[in-house]
Design a protein around this motif. Structure first.
Motif, PDB file in Angstrom:
ATOM      1  N   SER A 273      43.585  66.393  96.556  1.00  0.00           N
ATOM      2  CA  SER A 273      44.530  66.917  95.567  1.00  0.00           C
ATOM      3  C   SER A 273      44.177  66.346  94.202  1.00  0.00           C
ATOM      4  O   SER A 273      43.452  65.350  94.085  1.00  0.00           O
TER       5      SER A 273
ATOM      6  N   THR B  76      52.617  77.875  99.511  1.00  0.00           N
ATOM      7  CA  THR B  76      51.324  78.290  98.961  1.00  0.00           C
ATOM      8  C   THR B  76      51.230  77.928  97.488  1.00  0.00           C
ATOM      9  O   THR B  76      50.180  77.470  97.012  1.00  0.00           O
TER      10      THR B  76
ATOM     11  N   THR C 134      50.671  74.265  97.273  1.00  0.00           N
ATOM     12  CA  THR C 134      49.277  73.975  97.599  1.00  0.00           C
ATOM     13  C   THR C 134      48.371  74.254  96.407  1.00  0.00           C
ATOM     14  O   THR C 134      47.472  73.471  96.090  1.00  0.00           O
TER      15      THR C 134
ATOM     16  N   ASN D 252      48.893  71.435  93.961  1.00  0.00           N
ATOM     17  CA  ASN D 252      48.335  70.164  94.416  1.00  0.00           C
ATOM     18  C   ASN D 252      46.807  70.140  94.358  1.00  0.00           C
ATOM     19  O   ASN D 252      46.207  69.100  94.073  1.00  0.00           O
TER      20      ASN D 252
ATOM     21  N   VAL E 124      46.463  77.389 104.993  1.00  0.00           N
ATOM     22  CA  VAL E 124      47.350  77.000 103.890  1.00  0.00           C
ATOM     23  C   VAL E 124      48.198  75.804 104.291  1.00  0.00           C
ATOM     24  O   VAL E 124      48.276  74.800 103.553  1.00  0.00           O
TER      25      VAL E 124
ATOM     26  N   TYR F  74      48.097  71.962 102.887  1.00  0.00           N
ATOM     27  CA  TYR F  74      49.333  71.398 102.326  1.00  0.00           C
ATOM     28  C   TYR F  74      49.695  70.074 103.006  1.00  0.00           C
ATOM     29  O   TYR F  74      49.996  69.082 102.336  1.00  0.00           O
TER      30      TYR F  74
END
Length: 228
Positions: free
Chosen positions: A34, A102, A105, A108, A139, A143
């Motif tokens: 991330s 999503t 994500t 991030n 996804v 995450y």
């Protein structure tokens, strides 16, 4: 001069689109950091994260996070327009977020922390691109491996080991609900020693999991679906 500037702008946008497409293709198959993790590495701060595949994360946590953060995860294409329109039409102004898993994500992995209309505007097309390029399982896998669960603590496996001294694959429904309930404020909420507020949030998560039904199954690994 104007024509030249427009040409440069077009080239820049084209190169960015190509880079994004390549990143989406690469990140579909390899462990993803991330931007928060990258920021900590660049400033020589510690990062604790152990990437694990979705099959090694408890289905209880997968369903708890969907129930807590994005109950229409399995039915939307990256953006929950129903929730987004509801927030925008609030007479008192937006009092809550409408970020899907999503969109979170996308933030991030590709964007910066903090709140701004620019970042939120970028989240929407990025989330739609991610939903187009990745299956739902990927996804949620990304995450759950980049989500922050404490200072320098990222990912479900690191969080499970830190708070409950077990791998993420062995989380119970109650432990999964506490981890999901801590996500809105992971720095101040301790799943191992839950405050009254976190206990209440975990209770809401467990009730929502019970109401979720098959709406959370799209993100489960095949073996977990067959077992269910």
């Amino acid at each position: 001069m104007i024509g030249r500037l427009l040409g440069w702008c077009f080239r820049i946008l084209l190169y960015l689109a190509i880079l994004l497409a390549l990143a989406l293709l690469l990140f579909r198959f390899v462990p993803v950091p991330s931007t928060l993790m990258l920021g900590r590495w660049l400033t020589f701060r510690s990062v604790e994260r152990q990437w694990v595949p979705l099959e090694q994360i408890s289905p209880h946590l997968i369903r708890a996070v969907i129930a807590s953060e994005d109950q229409r995860f399995c039915s939307h294409a990256g953006v929950d327009w129903i929730e987004l329109n509801s927030v925008l039409e609030d007479e008192d102004g937006p009092s809550r977020g409408a970020s899907t898993l999503t969109m979170q994500t996308a933030k991030n992995v590709f964007l910066w922390p903090g709140r701004s209309y620019l970042r939120k505007g970028l989240e929407i097309p990025l989330a739609m691109a991610i939903d187009f390029a990745w299956p739902k399982q990927r996804v949620i896998e990304v995450y759950l491996n980049v989500a922050e669960w404490g200072e320098g603590l990222f990912g479900a496996d690191a969080a499970a080991e830190y708070y409950f001294h077990k791998p993420a694959s062995r989380l119970s429904p109650a432990e999964a609900a506490r981890l999901a309930g801590a996500l809105p404020n992971p720095i101040l909420r301790n799943p191992a020693k839950p405050s009254r507020g976190l206990q209440s949030a975990a209770g809401r998560v467990q009730r929502r999991v019970g109401q979720l039904g098959a709406l959370g199954d799209c993100a489960l690994p095949r073996g977990a679906k067959d077992a269910g």
